[in-house]
Design a protein around this motif. Structure first.
Motif, short mmCIF file in Angstrom:
data_model
loop_
_atom_site.label_atom_id
_atom_site.label_comp_id
_atom_site.label_asym_id
_atom_site.label_seq_id
_atom_site.Cartn_x
_atom_site.Cartn_y
_atom_site.Cartn_z
N LEU A 169 0.89 -1.16 0.00
CA LEU A 169 0.00 0.00 0.00
C LEU A 169 0.92 1.20 0.00
O LEU A 169 1.76 1.35 0.90
N GLN A 170 0.79 2.07 -1.01
CA GLN A 170 1.71 3.19 -1.16
C GLN A 170 1.00 4.50 -0.82
O GLN A 170 -0.09 4.78 -1.31
N CYS A 171 1.67 5.30 0.00
CA CYS A 171 1.09 6.54 0.50
C CYS A 171 2.16 7.65 0.43
O CYS A 171 3.25 7.44 -0.08
N GLY A 172 1.83 8.81 0.97
CA GLY A 172 2.82 9.87 1.12
C GLY A 172 2.86 10.91 0.02
O GLY A 172 3.75 11.76 0.02
N ASP A 173 1.91 10.85 -0.92
CA ASP A 173 1.85 11.84 -2.00
C ASP A 173 0.64 12.74 -1.76
O ASP A 173 -0.49 12.31 -1.92
N THR A 177 -1.51 11.54 -6.90
CA THR A 177 -1.34 11.21 -8.32
C THR A 177 -0.20 10.24 -8.57
O THR A 177 -0.06 9.70 -9.67
N GLY A 178 0.66 10.04 -7.56
CA GLY A 178 1.85 9.24 -7.76
C GLY A 178 3.03 10.06 -8.23
O GLY A 178 4.13 9.54 -8.41
N MET A 179 2.81 11.37 -8.45
CA MET A 179 3.87 12.23 -8.96
C MET A 179 4.25 13.33 -7.98
O MET A 179 5.06 14.20 -8.28
N GLY A 180 3.65 13.30 -6.79
CA GLY A 180 3.88 14.37 -5.84
C GLY A 180 4.93 14.04 -4.80
O GLY A 180 5.39 12.91 -4.66
N GLY A 181 5.32 15.08 -4.08
CA GLY A 181 6.31 14.94 -3.03
C GLY A 181 6.80 16.29 -2.58
O GLY A 181 6.25 17.33 -2.96
N GLY A 216 11.95 10.26 -1.46
CA GLY A 216 11.16 11.45 -1.16
C GLY A 216 10.20 11.19 -0.02
O GLY A 216 10.58 10.64 1.01
N SER A 217 8.93 11.54 -0.23
CA SER A 217 7.93 11.40 0.83
C SER A 217 7.04 10.17 0.65
O SER A 217 6.35 9.77 1.58
N GLN A 218 7.04 9.60 -0.56
CA GLN A 218 6.18 8.45 -0.80
C GLN A 218 6.77 7.21 -0.13
O GLN A 218 7.97 6.94 -0.25
N PHE A 219 5.93 6.48 0.57
CA PHE A 219 6.38 5.28 1.27
C PHE A 219 5.40 4.14 1.02
O PHE A 219 4.25 4.37 0.64
N PHE A 220 5.86 2.93 1.20
CA PHE A 220 4.96 1.80 1.00
C PHE A 220 5.03 0.83 2.18
O PHE A 220 6.10 0.60 2.75
#
Length: 284
Positions: A169-173, A177-181, A216-220
């Motif tokens: 499960l991927q979060c942190g954006d 959109t999957g392109m943020g951070g 970056g900020s996205q984590f899973f």
């Protein structure tokens, strides 16, 4: 007239062609799985076009191991380097895309380098607690501590669920959109090199592009052991509470993504919204 020998040769050729095709397909699947995590975060770099990802790894940093491994295996850097996405000397200076959320950068020194920190996610499906490995991933922990203090994650959605090949499960954006951070990136650390599988149930790791120093900020959150994922992603820590909630979200399935090649890759059907994220002080 076709002889038995001719038929045998033809059959042998057909078997060989099938084997070669199977090997090529298996290789393609492995490559796709190993870049699945990077796919979302990588979109940001493509979007920027002129993103400035300076490699700031100290020699040998890419050989770091996870908590519990021999700390003398490589020389750990003594400070964190925050790398700007956009080259500040570029003229004209490129615009930062709307998906990027600018809250500044963490302090350049003074981050805890021992013990653990507790990160608490108050979400729409319940509370998830993550023990961050401050001793082995100090820069990643410092980044998440800083971003949480700026309410960077508050109100954001976990934008991606993968239920095939890899189980995350991927979060942190903040843009979902999957392109943020954030407006910075940093080097990878605490890689589970030598572990098989590298990423196991309950681990929390940080998404990146295929370039070095692109965390970056996205984590899973890994909700099931992953056999095929290479040890390219920083292990931030482990889930100590709420993994059952993540598994329930995974069981509910995904909303298929038209741009994905996998049926089990898309937004989770059960929306997971991070109401607030907080980090407690380091525990020695």
């Amino acid at each position: 007239m076709t002889t038995n020998r001719d038929r045998q040769r033809a059959a042998a050729r057909a078997r060989l062609e099938r084997e070669m095709a199977d090997r090529a397909e298996n290789s393609r699947v492995r490559r796709r799985r190993n870049t699945m995590i990077a796919a979302g975060a990588g979109g940001l770099v493509v979007l920027l076009g002129v993103a400035w990802l300076v490699v700031a790894l100290t020699k040998g940093d890419d050989k770091k191991t996870e908590a519990g491994a021999d700390p003398s295996a490589s020389a750990a850097p003594t400070s964190c380097t925050w790398l700007p996405l956009v080259d500040p000397s570029a003229s004209p200076k490129p615009e930062i895309p709307k998906e990027v959320k600018d809250v500044g950068t963490p302090p350049t020194s003074g981050e805890p380098r021992t013990g653990t920190q507790l990160m608490t996610l108050d979400t729409s499906v319940g509370t998830v607690k993550i023990e961050m490995d401050t001793a082995h991933a100090p820069c990643a922990a410092a980044s998440f501590t800083y971003l949480a203090s700026k309410k960077f994650f508050d109100g954001s959605k976990c934008h991606r669920l993968v239920t095939s090949g890899i189980y995350v499960l991927q979060c942190g954006d903040p843009s979902a959109t999957g392109m943020g951070g954030p407006t910075y990136r940093y080097a990878e650390e605490n890689l589970p090199t030598g572990r098989r599988p590298a990423y196991t149930e309950g681990m929390v790791a940080i998404a990146k592009t295929q370039d070095p120093s692109s965390s970056g900020s996205q984590f899973f959150i890994v909700y099931k052991d992953i056999e095929s994922l290479q040890a390219d992603y920083t292990v931030l820590g482990k889930v100590t509470e709420g993994l059952d909630l993540v598994k329930k979200v995974a069981e509910a399935g995904v909303v298929p993504d038209a741009q994905s090649q996998s049926e089990g890759d898309g937004a989770p059907k059960t929306e997971v919204k991070i109401n607030t994220m907080t980090v407690a002080p380091a525990q020695g």
